[in-house]
Motif scaffolding. Structure first.
Motif, short mmCIF file in Angstrom:
data_model
loop_
_atom_site.label_atom_id
_atom_site.label_comp_id
_atom_site.label_asym_id
_atom_site.label_seq_id
_atom_site.Cartn_x
_atom_site.Cartn_y
_atom_site.Cartn_z
N GLU A 277 -89.11 14.34 18.30
CA GLU A 277 -90.28 14.76 17.51
C GLU A 277 -91.23 13.57 17.31
N ARG A 278 -90.63 12.43 16.98
CA ARG A 278 -91.48 11.23 16.76
C ARG A 278 -92.11 10.76 18.06
N LEU A 279 -91.38 10.88 19.15
CA LEU A 279 -91.94 10.47 20.44
C LEU A 279 -93.16 11.33 20.78
N LEU A 280 -93.03 12.63 20.53
CA LEU A 280 -94.14 13.54 20.80
C LEU A 280 -95.34 13.22 19.92
N MET A 281 -95.06 12.89 18.64
CA MET A 281 -96.15 12.51 17.74
C MET A 281 -96.83 11.23 18.23
N ALA A 282 -96.03 10.29 18.69
CA ALA A 282 -96.58 8.99 19.10
C ALA A 282 -97.35 9.12 20.41
N ASN B 276 -98.74 4.40 14.94
CA ASN B 276 -99.51 5.56 14.45
C ASN B 276 -98.66 6.59 13.71
N LEU B 277 -97.41 6.25 13.35
CA LEU B 277 -96.53 7.26 12.76
C LEU B 277 -96.40 7.21 11.25
N GLY B 278 -96.97 6.23 10.60
CA GLY B 278 -96.84 6.15 9.14
C GLY B 278 -95.51 5.55 8.74
N ALA B 279 -94.93 6.05 7.62
CA ALA B 279 -93.72 5.43 7.06
C ALA B 279 -92.52 5.57 8.00
N GLN B 280 -92.40 6.71 8.66
CA GLN B 280 -91.25 6.93 9.56
C GLN B 280 -91.67 6.52 10.96
N ASN B 281 -91.73 5.21 11.19
CA ASN B 281 -92.37 4.75 12.43
C ASN B 281 -91.38 4.35 13.52
N ALA B 282 -90.07 4.56 13.30
CA ALA B 282 -89.10 4.22 14.35
C ALA B 282 -88.97 5.38 15.34
N LEU C 299 -90.11 5.32 27.45
CA LEU C 299 -91.30 5.42 26.61
C LEU C 299 -92.56 5.47 27.47
N ALA C 300 -92.56 4.68 28.54
CA ALA C 300 -93.73 4.69 29.44
C ALA C 300 -93.86 6.05 30.12
N ALA C 301 -92.72 6.63 30.54
CA ALA C 301 -92.76 7.94 31.21
C ALA C 301 -93.26 9.02 30.26
N ALA C 302 -92.97 8.84 28.96
CA ALA C 302 -93.43 9.82 27.97
C ALA C 302 -94.93 9.66 27.69
#
Ligand code: HAM
Length: 438
Positions: free
Chosen positions: A309-314, A274-280, A152-155
Motif C-alpha cells: 500500500e505504501r509503495l503504491l502511495m509513494a 511523500n508519505l507523511g508520518a508512516q514513511n517506511a 523499488l525502481a521497477a515499481a
C-alpha cells in the motif's frame, strides 16, 4: 436496511485499485525471478507461540498488536503480523534446508497488526517479502539491498532514502544494551511513561520513541556503531563497500532500530519523503539464529519486506490501459448465441472483450461502447446473421467495416484481423451496409 460496513482498519481495494496492485506485484515478481527467487505461500494463521518466540516478547507487535484468538480446541492462534517467522517455520517444517544449501524465498500476501489506523497504516496490509536463508557473508547483505533497490525502481518509485545500520550480534549487543540502559537511567526523570517501561524491558526501543522530549534525550545516547565487536565492524564495512561499488545510494543512521527483536548485524529501512508520518516503504535485516530458534539447523538469514500500500502511495498509480479492445453487441435475441461465441473466441485469443446484453438500439450500443473506451464495436444483428459476417466499427476513427471473416471464423484469425485494423494496417475493408451505424 442500513449499510453494514467493513472492519476498522481493514480496507477494500476497489477497482481500479486491484489492477494497480496486480501490476505492481507483476513488476516486482519479474525482478524476483531475475534474482532467481522461488515463491512460498504460508497460511495467514499460525500458532501464537511462533510470534511470541521470534519477534520478541517486549515488542509492540507481540505486546499489543496481534490478532490472537482461541481456536475451538483451545489452542491459541494468531493472524500473521509479518512473514519472516512463518517462512522460516515453513522452511524448517518442510526440511527445505536439507534439499538446498541456500534458500531464496519470496512471499506475497496480507499481514495483520492492530495498530491505530492512519494514512499509510492499516490493520490489514500487504507485503511482498524475500528471505535468503543459509548465507552469512556480506555479499549476501549487499545483494539483498540491491534487490530491494531494484524492486523499488521497477515499481517506479523515486526519491526514496535507504538507511542502513548494524545492530551488532550476541557478542557485542549486550554491552551496547547495558550502555543504553545506563544512559536511560541517568535521564529517567525526563523520559515518557512508555520509555520508562521500555528501559527495564528492552532499552533498544528507547531509540524508537516518537515523543519529542525522548527524541531530544536520545539524540546524545550512546551509538551502537561505537560498540560493535571487530567481526561485526568488518562485516558492516564490507557491506558498505559493496553497496558503494554497486552504486546503490544509502546513508548510515546509527540510531536506526527495528520493531522486531530477531535482527542482528545489518538492518535497513527505505523511507519515502511523500508519505507523511508512516514513511517506511520497506524494512529488513539479518536474522542469523532465527532458524535455530525454530528448531532448525544453525543457519544465517537475511531479508526484507515491502509494504505494498505504501509503495503504491509513494510510486503513484501505474498507468494502465484497462479499456476493452472490442465491445461485442448482439442487437437482437437471435444474435445472442453467435455473439457469445465470437466474444469467447476473441477472449481465448487474448483480446480483451466486453459482451453486451441483447436488445440495445444501435445508437445506445454506440454510446455504451464509447463510454467503455472500446477501440471497436462488433455488431451482430439480423443483417449480419443473414450475411454470416459481422459489422465492426472503429470507435476511435469512426470508420465502419464489414468484417471480412465469417462469424464462425477461428478466434486467432479474428483477433489478428482486429489487431491489424487497430494498427491501421488494414485499409481494404468493405464498407458497412448503408445506414447501419449512422
Ligand atoms: P516491517 O518493517 O515490520 O518488517 O514491515 C515491512 C513494511 O511493511 C514496512 O516498511 C511498511 O511498508 C509495511 N507495514 C508495516 N506495518 C504496516 C501497517 N500497519 N500498515 C501498512 N503497511 C505496513 C517486517 O515485517 C519484516 N518481516 C521484514 C523482514 C523480512 N525482515 C527480514 N525479512
Amino acid at each position: 436496511m442500513t449499510k453494514l460496513g467493513g472492519v476498522k482498519g481493514f480496507h477494500d481495494i476497489l477497482p481500479p485499485g486491484g489492477a494497480h496492485f496486480t501490476e505492481l506485484e507483476t513488476r516486482l515478481c519479474r525482478v524476483l525471478a531475475a534474482y532467481h527467487y522461488d515463491e512460498i505461500r504460508t497460511p495467514v494463521a499460525e500458532r501464537t507461540e511462533l510470534f511470541a518466540r521470534t519477534l520478541g516478547e517486549t515488542t509492540d507487535i507481540v505486546e499489543k498488536e496481534m490478532y490472537t484468538f482461541d481456536d475451538r480446541d483451545g489452542s491459541s492462534l494468531t493472524l500473521r503480523p509479518e512473514g519472516t517467522a512463518p517462512v522460516v517455520r515453513a522452511a524448517v517444517d518442510g526440511d527445505l534446508a536439507q534439499r538446498e544449501q541456500v534458500l531464496k524465498l519470496f512471499y506475497l500476501g496480507p499481514m495483520f497488526r492492530r495498530e491505530r489506523p492512519q494514512r499509510g497504516r492499516s490493520r490489514q496490509f500487504h507485503q511482498i517479502g524475500v528471505e535468503l536463508i543459509g548465507r552469512d557473508d556480506p555479499l549476501a547483505d549487499a545483494e539483498i539491498v540491491t534487490l530491494l533497490a531494484d524492486c523499488l525502481a521497477a515499481a517506479g518509485v523515486t526519491g526514496t532514502q535507504l538507511v542502513l545500520n548494524s545492530l551488532g550480534d550476541a557478542t557485542c549487543r549486550p554491552s551496547y544494551r547495558a550502555a543504553l540502559a545506563a544512559y536511560g537511567e541517568a535521564h529517567v526523570e525526563r523520559l515518557c511513561a512508555n520509555c520508562r517501561q521500555r528501559l527495564a524491558r528492552n532499552p533498544l526501543r528507547l531509540l524508537d520513541c516518537k515523543e519529542e522530549g525522548c527524541r531530544r534525550i536520545m539524540a546524545d545516547a550512546p551509538l551502537v556503531t561505537d560498540h560493535l565487536c571487530a567481526p561485526c565492524r568488518t562485516h558492516f564495512a564490507e557491506v558498505e563497500r559493496l553497496l558503494a561499488a554497486a552504486e546503490v545510494p544509502f546513508t548510515v543512521n546509527p540510531r536506526l532500530v527495528r520493531g522486531l527483536d530477531y535482527y542482528v548485524r545489518t538492518a535497513f529501512e527505505v523511507l519515502a519523503p511523500n508519505l507523511g508520518a508512516q514513511n517506511a516503504v520497506a524494512g529488513g535485516g539479518r536474522y542469523d539464529g532465527l532458524v535455530a530458534v525454530l528448531g532448525g539447523p544453525p543457519l544465517a538469514g537475511i531479508g526484507f519486506a515491502i509494504g505494498l500500500e505504501r509503495l503504491l502511495m509513494a510510486a503513484g498509480a501505474p498507468e494502465l490501459d484497462l479499456r476493452p479492445e472490442v465491445d461485442v453487441i448482439p442487437l437482437t435475441d437471435d444474435a445472442a448465441a453467435v455473439a457469445l461465441q465470437l466474444a469467447r473466441r476473441l477472449r481465448l485469443a487474448g483480446t480483451r472483450c466486453e459482451l453486451e446484453a441483447c436488445g440495445r438500439s444501435v445508437r445506445s450500443a454506440m454510446r455504451r461502447a464509447d463510454k467503455l473506451g472500446a477501440h471497436f464495436a462488433l455488431l451482430v444483428g439480423e443483417d449480419e446473421l443473414r450475411a454470416r459476417r459481422a459489422t465492426l466499427r472503429d470507435m476511435r476513427r469512426q470508420v465502419d467495416h464489414r468484417l471480412a471473416v465469417a462469424l464462425d471464423a477461428a478466434g486467432p484469425e479474428l483477433a489478428g484481423t482486429i489487431r491489424e485494423l487497430a494498427e491501421g494496417a488494414h485499409e481494404a475493408f468493405e464498407a458497412a451496409p448503408e445506414g447501419r451505424l449512422k
